[in-house]
Design an enzyme around this catalytic site. Structure first.
Site, short mmCIF file in Angstrom:
data_model
loop_
_atom_site.label_atom_id
_atom_site.label_comp_id
_atom_site.label_asym_id
_atom_site.label_seq_id
_atom_site.Cartn_x
_atom_site.Cartn_y
_atom_site.Cartn_z
N ASP A 8 0.88 -1.17 0.00
CA ASP A 8 0.00 0.00 0.00
C ASP A 8 0.92 1.22 0.00
O ASP A 8 2.12 1.12 0.31
CB ASP A 8 -0.86 -0.05 1.27
CG ASP A 8 -1.54 1.26 1.59
OD1 ASP A 8 -2.27 1.77 0.71
OD2 ASP A 8 -1.35 1.77 2.70
N ASP A 63 -0.28 5.14 0.82
CA ASP A 63 -0.55 6.18 1.84
C ASP A 63 -0.68 5.59 3.23
O ASP A 63 -1.52 4.73 3.47
CB ASP A 63 -1.82 6.94 1.45
CG ASP A 63 -1.60 7.76 0.19
OD1 ASP A 63 -2.35 7.57 -0.78
OD2 ASP A 63 -0.65 8.57 0.16
C1 XBP Z 1 -5.31 6.22 0.59
C2 XBP Z 1 -6.47 6.89 -0.04
C3 XBP Z 1 -6.23 7.94 -1.10
C4 XBP Z 1 -5.53 9.15 -0.49
C5 XBP Z 1 -5.73 10.38 -1.33
O1 XBP Z 1 -4.78 5.36 -0.40
O2 XBP Z 1 -7.59 6.54 0.28
O3 XBP Z 1 -7.51 8.32 -1.58
O4 XBP Z 1 -6.14 9.44 0.78
O5 XBP Z 1 -5.23 10.14 -2.64
P1 XBP Z 1 -3.91 4.03 0.04
P2 XBP Z 1 -6.14 10.56 -3.89
O6 XBP Z 1 -3.85 3.95 1.56
O7 XBP Z 1 -4.68 2.86 -0.56
O8 XBP Z 1 -2.56 4.25 -0.57
O9 XBP Z 1 -6.67 11.95 -3.62
O10 XBP Z 1 -5.22 10.50 -5.08
O11 XBP Z 1 -7.24 9.52 -3.93
MG MG Z 2 -3.01 3.23 3.24
#
Ligand code: XBP
Ligand code: MG
Length: 254
Positions: free
Chosen positions: A9, A11
């Site tokens: 993953d 973020d």
């Molecule tokens: C986390 C999310 C993303 C980010 C924002 O993604 O839910 O939506 O918060 O990025 P992960 P965007 O933990 O799966 O990496 O604005 O590009 O969606």
């Molecule tokens: Mg995440």
């Protein structure tokens, strides 16, 4: 089963991007658009239950600020606002505002040396992944990952398993030879629904989430001079000062 592949993953897992990255970029995009919207840290914690930045803006518009008389084309309004946010966010990453989490660079380097295959499965926008990797691991680093499965490439975002199925299908691997790395309840539900053994590294936003089903829950992957703390030992017995390829292999050999 023999481990062949690590799927990460982005973020909250590769880097702690949400509170001081995405959230700040959303607020700057709102200000740029002349909106009086401000997502403070607590509100953003609640909004993170909605995966996807466009979906999050739409949710806020419909459930928190239904009073906002926006143009008759909300989808277009949301898309433009999100494109501005992504521009602002990738600029932040280019300036090195968000560092990698402890142990990420070390584990990726060790995994590559050990011949393990690497992939990414994330809800975030592909440009955000490229910007984070290039500016924190170098211009060649996106090429370390055989598949970067990101954002709108699937119809249903996390907690749906689609993004993990997509990544495994593109790599031609089965869930039994992979180990996933996540940070949130939505992420864990997604990887588990795809049949993946999953290691969780929590952060301030996700510490109190339900991580039932994870094979190991840590506060980070750890560094030699910054040992990790085990929050839920799962399949691991004994003290674990840091997470490495040997630990990863042991999690799949159970
Ligand atoms: C986390 C999310 C993303 C980010 C924002 O993604 O839910 O939506 O918060 O990025 P992960 P965007 O933990 O799966 O990496 O604005 O590009 O969606
Ligand atoms: Mg995440």
């Amino acid at each position: 089963m023999v481990l062949t592949t690590l799927i990460f993953d982005v973020d909250g897992t590769l880097a702690d991007t949400e509170r001081d990255g995405h959230r700040v970029a959303f607020n700057q995009a709102f200000a740029e658009a002349g909106l009086d919207w401000n997502w403070d840290s607590d509100l953003y914690r609640r909004l993170l239950a909605v995966s996807g930045g466009k979906e999050r803006i739409r949710y806020y518009l419909e459930h928190v600020r239904p009073d906002q008389s926006v143009v008759d084309n909300p989808a277009g309004f949301v898309a433009r606002l999100h494109a501005a946010k992504t521009r602002i966010y990738t600029d932040m990453l280019a300036r090195g505002v968000i560092p990698l989490r402890p142990g990420v660079r070390r584990l990726l380097t060790e995994a590559r040396r050990s011949g393990l295959r690497l992939a990414i499965a994330t809800t975030t926008t592909p440009d955000n992944v490229t910007a984070l990797l290039e500016h924190s691991l170098g211009p060649q680093s996106p090429g370390w990952f055989e598949v970067i499965a990101a954002g709108d490439v699937v119809a249903h975002k996390k907690p749906a398993p689609d993004i993990y199925f997509y990544a495994m299908q593109r790599m031609g691997v089965s869930a039994h030879e992979c180990l996933a790395f996540e940070d949130s309840g939505n992420g864990l539900r997604s990887s588990c629904a795809a049949g993946l053994a999953t290691v969780v590294t929590v952060n301030d936003y996700t510490r109190d989430h339900d991580f039932d089903g994870a094979v190991l829950v840590l506060d980070s992957l750890g560094e030699p001079d910054q040992p990790c703390t085990t929050i839920h030992p799962g399949r691991i017995s004994g003290r674990l000062p840091l997470f490495n390829v040997d630990v990863a292999r042991s999690l799949l050999s159970h």
